[in-house]
Scaffold this active site. Structure first.
Site, PDB file in Angstrom:
ATOM      1  N   ASP A 141      -4.255  19.237  -9.049  1.00  0.00           N
ATOM      2  CA  ASP A 141      -3.226  20.070  -8.435  1.00  0.00           C
ATOM      3  C   ASP A 141      -2.042  19.207  -7.975  1.00  0.00           C
ATOM      4  OD1 ASP A 141      -2.102  22.433  -7.031  1.00  0.00           O
ATOM      5  OD2 ASP A 141      -2.650  21.326  -5.232  1.00  0.00           O
ATOM      6  N   GLU A 174      -6.674  23.075 -13.357  1.00  0.00           N
ATOM      7  CA  GLU A 174      -6.297  21.939 -12.511  1.00  0.00           C
ATOM      8  C   GLU A 174      -7.309  20.791 -12.611  1.00  0.00           C
ATOM      9  OE1 GLU A 174      -3.584  24.206  -9.143  1.00  0.00           O
ATOM     10  OE2 GLU A 174      -5.711  23.910  -8.722  1.00  0.00           O
TER      11      GLU A 174
END
Lengths: 230, 230
Positions: free
Chosen positions: B58, B128
């Site tokens: 992320d 992610e």
């Protein structure tokens, strides 16, 4: 660029161990922008404020701090790592650095607007815009070395006391400003959710909702912390 | 590692144009982890779930997308740039990619738990964690090339319609699920702040506070969007 302003910037950079001998005018312009408050821009056409560099610098910081945590603590978990990152890339922490590195003394603002309306948020934004400019001019590796020296010192031993929950942190913040008597007013919302209002002297400082009272109180304290620090 | 699992991962990587010929066992283990759901870990001691890689991925994504925006639109401002980044690193957008790249077919979860409890959030988390593993194994430049192909295609023309405000986005989301009649209940809190509650059929979906009614409604819609998408 004004000669005195460039001299000030040169001092800041050299004190932070950056070599300024080969900087071009274009490179200097990033640092010029990094130290220009929006109130200055309003009065000086053609200048840019530091906010866009702050957007970039914030993302660089979040990435490099996450990266350092990931490789320093390979067996950590995402919950603790997120809390640790928040404690490091924290408004108060970055604002303190902006003062220690004397970045705040260099800001161009309209007639002292920066110092008059001075907040921890503005100082922290300035640190981020400075990081953004370092990234644009010297690259990612240079930002990494810089934050290892100023922000990630002693990461291994970074005190767990910095990882207190939002309720404790709000309590501490309120106490240092001489107030007291924080009260959480909780209500069941009837759809399985709870609402919590954190109040001081009958004033609402934050409202949160959550699946449990505890979660709602935590959300309320988190919002209150944000508002209180602005 | 189970041979079939590695074969699946190899397909995913090769379809995304990564060379797998020289990957060591240690490198494979990052991809193994990236596709391991926490429900699998509960039943298989010694395995790790993808959540820590998701934390790292992320941060890598946020940084690279911010960076791409900054250099593609040098004259943008931080407000628009932040909205553009949110629209790109968006749960629905990343979840869609996790499906298109068939990442979701590879997940190891306890007895179908992943597919039964399948949410856009889980798919987006998986994208992610995949990015996190690519970063660990192939480095930052490889992630950059990868997201340029799948996430940042046509960044220059990225539709401004993706940048709608939270109230409009919440309205659209609610309408697509067949509901209607969103109502904002606003109250002055007496300390210069307003509170807004966004309600559907007398149920509160989000509460926000702000210095104006508009700001409070926006905050309430933002919170409602988060809860609705979970």
């Amino acid at each position: 660029m004004n000669k005195d302003f460039r001299k000030q910037l040169k001092n800041i950079l050299e004190n932070a161990s950056f070599d300024t001998a080969d900087l071009t005018d274009e490179m200097w312009s990033y640092f010029e922008q990094a130290f220009t408050h929006k109130t200055y821009v309003n009065e000086h056409k053609g200048t840019k404020s530091y906010q866009y560099l702050e957007f970039l610098g914030d993302a660089v910081l979040q990435f490099l701090v996450s990266n350092a945590i990931f490789w320093t603590f390979p067996n950590d978990n995402e919950g603790h790592a997120t809390a640790l990152r928040s404690a490091i890339v924290d408004r108060e922490n970055l604002g303190r650095l902006a003062n220690e590195l004397k970045l705040v003394d260099c800001v161009r603002a309209s007639k002292g607007a920066y110092n008059n309306g001075k907040t921890i948020k503005a100082d922290s934004d300035l640190f981020e815009s400075f990081v953004g400019a370092i990234y644009c001019v010297y690259g990612l590796g240079a930002v990494e070395s810089f934050i290892e020296k100023v922000l990630l010192v002693d990461l291994e031993n970074f005190s767990n006391s910095s990882l207190k929950d939002p309720k404790s942190r709000f309590q501490e913040l309120v106490q240092t400003s001489g107030k007291n008597d924080i009260f959480y007013e909780n209500t069941a919302l009837g759809n399985g959710l709870f609402e919590s209002r954190v109040m001081i002297d009958k004033c609402v400082y934050g409202i949160g909702i959550g699946k449990t009272k505890k979660e709602a109180e935590k959300a309320a304290a988190t919002e209150a912390l944000k508002k209180y620090q602005q």
